[in-house]
Design a protein around this motif. Structure first.
Motif, mmCIF file in Angstrom:
data_model
loop_
_atom_site.group_PDB
_atom_site.id
_atom_site.type_symbol
_atom_site.label_atom_id
_atom_site.label_comp_id
_atom_site.label_asym_id
_atom_site.label_seq_id
_atom_site.Cartn_x
_atom_site.Cartn_y
_atom_site.Cartn_z
ATOM 1 N N LEU A 87 48.470 39.423 67.419
ATOM 2 C CA LEU A 87 47.408 40.129 66.690
ATOM 3 C C LEU A 87 47.029 39.374 65.425
ATOM 4 O O LEU A 87 45.847 39.228 65.103
ATOM 5 N N VAL A 88 48.038 38.882 64.713
ATOM 6 C CA VAL A 88 47.778 38.110 63.498
ATOM 7 C C VAL A 88 47.043 36.822 63.847
ATOM 8 O O VAL A 88 46.066 36.444 63.183
ATOM 9 N N ALA A 89 47.481 36.148 64.909
ATOM 10 C CA ALA A 89 46.819 34.904 65.325
ATOM 11 C C ALA A 89 45.371 35.167 65.715
ATOM 12 O O ALA A 89 44.480 34.367 65.386
ATOM 13 N N SER A 90 45.116 36.272 66.373
ATOM 14 C CA SER A 90 43.735 36.618 66.746
ATOM 15 C C SER A 90 42.883 36.872 65.512
ATOM 16 O O SER A 90 41.713 36.480 65.466
ATOM 17 N N SER A 91 43.474 37.500 64.520
ATOM 18 C CA SER A 91 42.749 37.788 63.296
ATOM 19 C C SER A 91 42.441 36.500 62.528
ATOM 20 O O SER A 91 41.329 36.323 62.025
ATOM 21 N N VAL A 92 43.415 35.615 62.460
ATOM 22 C CA VAL A 92 43.237 34.364 61.716
ATOM 23 C C VAL A 92 42.267 33.428 62.426
ATOM 24 O O VAL A 92 41.372 32.847 61.808
ATOM 25 N N LYS A 93 42.437 33.288 63.737
ATOM 26 C CA LYS A 93 41.587 32.364 64.502
ATOM 27 C C LYS A 93 40.235 32.968 64.857
ATOM 28 O O LYS A 93 39.364 32.276 65.364
ATOM 29 N N ARG A 94 40.093 34.268 64.616
ATOM 30 C CA ARG A 94 38.847 34.977 64.885
ATOM 31 C C ARG A 94 38.419 34.889 66.343
ATOM 32 O O ARG A 94 37.233 34.785 66.675
ATOM 33 N N LYS A 95 39.428 34.940 67.214
ATOM 34 C CA LYS A 95 39.179 34.994 68.659
ATOM 35 C C LYS A 95 40.411 35.608 69.317
ATOM 36 O O LYS A 95 41.512 35.555 68.760
ATOM 37 N N PRO A 96 40.246 36.220 70.486
ATOM 38 C CA PRO A 96 41.386 36.863 71.144
ATOM 39 C C PRO A 96 42.434 35.832 71.569
ATOM 40 O O PRO A 96 42.132 34.918 72.325
#
Length: 159
Positions: A87-96
């Motif tokens: 979830l954090v990675a999705s938020s940071v990378k701005r993609k699922p």
């Protein structure tokens, strides 16, 4: 999350015990993840980030409800931490980032709480709530819910 879904979760929360609350949190997170994936495919980056952030908040509540002193609880927490990292990675990378996989993992974890809830005979967490009866009357295109037997004198705070 739609207003109808919010109403449904509010009603379910008022009648749930501890294990039932965990199931509700799993259901809420699933909706936020589905909405995030849908918004990403529709090129709505702000909506995607907003839903991922809401999923992270709900996920934190789920993690706080798991007992870290129990062996099964520690295994649950390790899986939940992995999902939180995605979830954090999705938020940071701005993609699922593997959000579909995370959603499937959450469904499997939810099944464990459903089994626990079937064995749980605990009273609802919230006391003094309205008793809601659905299906007594119908409106045009919707179901009316009726609240009955409310003792207003015993509700709220007393100073």
């Amino acid at each position: 999350m739609t207003k109808d879904q919010i109403k449904e979760f509010t009603l379910r929360t008022s009648n749930a015990n501890h294990s039932g609350l965990m199931i509700i949190l799993f259901d809420m997170e699933k909706i936020y993840l589905e909405d995030a994936i849908s918004l990403y495919s529709n090129k709505d980056e702000d909506g995607f980030i907003r839903n991922v952030d809401m999923a992270k908040r709900v996920h934190n509540e789920i993690m706080s409800g798991v007992n870290p002193l129990d062996e099964i609880g520690r295994k649950y927490l390790s899986i939940l931490r992995f999902i939180y990292s995605k979830l954090v990675a999705s938020s940071v990378k701005r993609k699922p980032v593997e959000l579909d996989r995370c959603k499937n993992m959450m469904d499997n974890l939810r099944d464990g709480f459903v089994a626990i809830n079937k064995l749980d005979d605990e009273e609802p967490v919230m006391k003094n709530t309205h008793q809601v009866y659905a299906g007594l009357t119908y409106g045009k295109g919707y179901l009316n819910e009726s609240v009955q037997g409310v003792e207003y004198s015993s509700r709220g705070f007393k100073a």
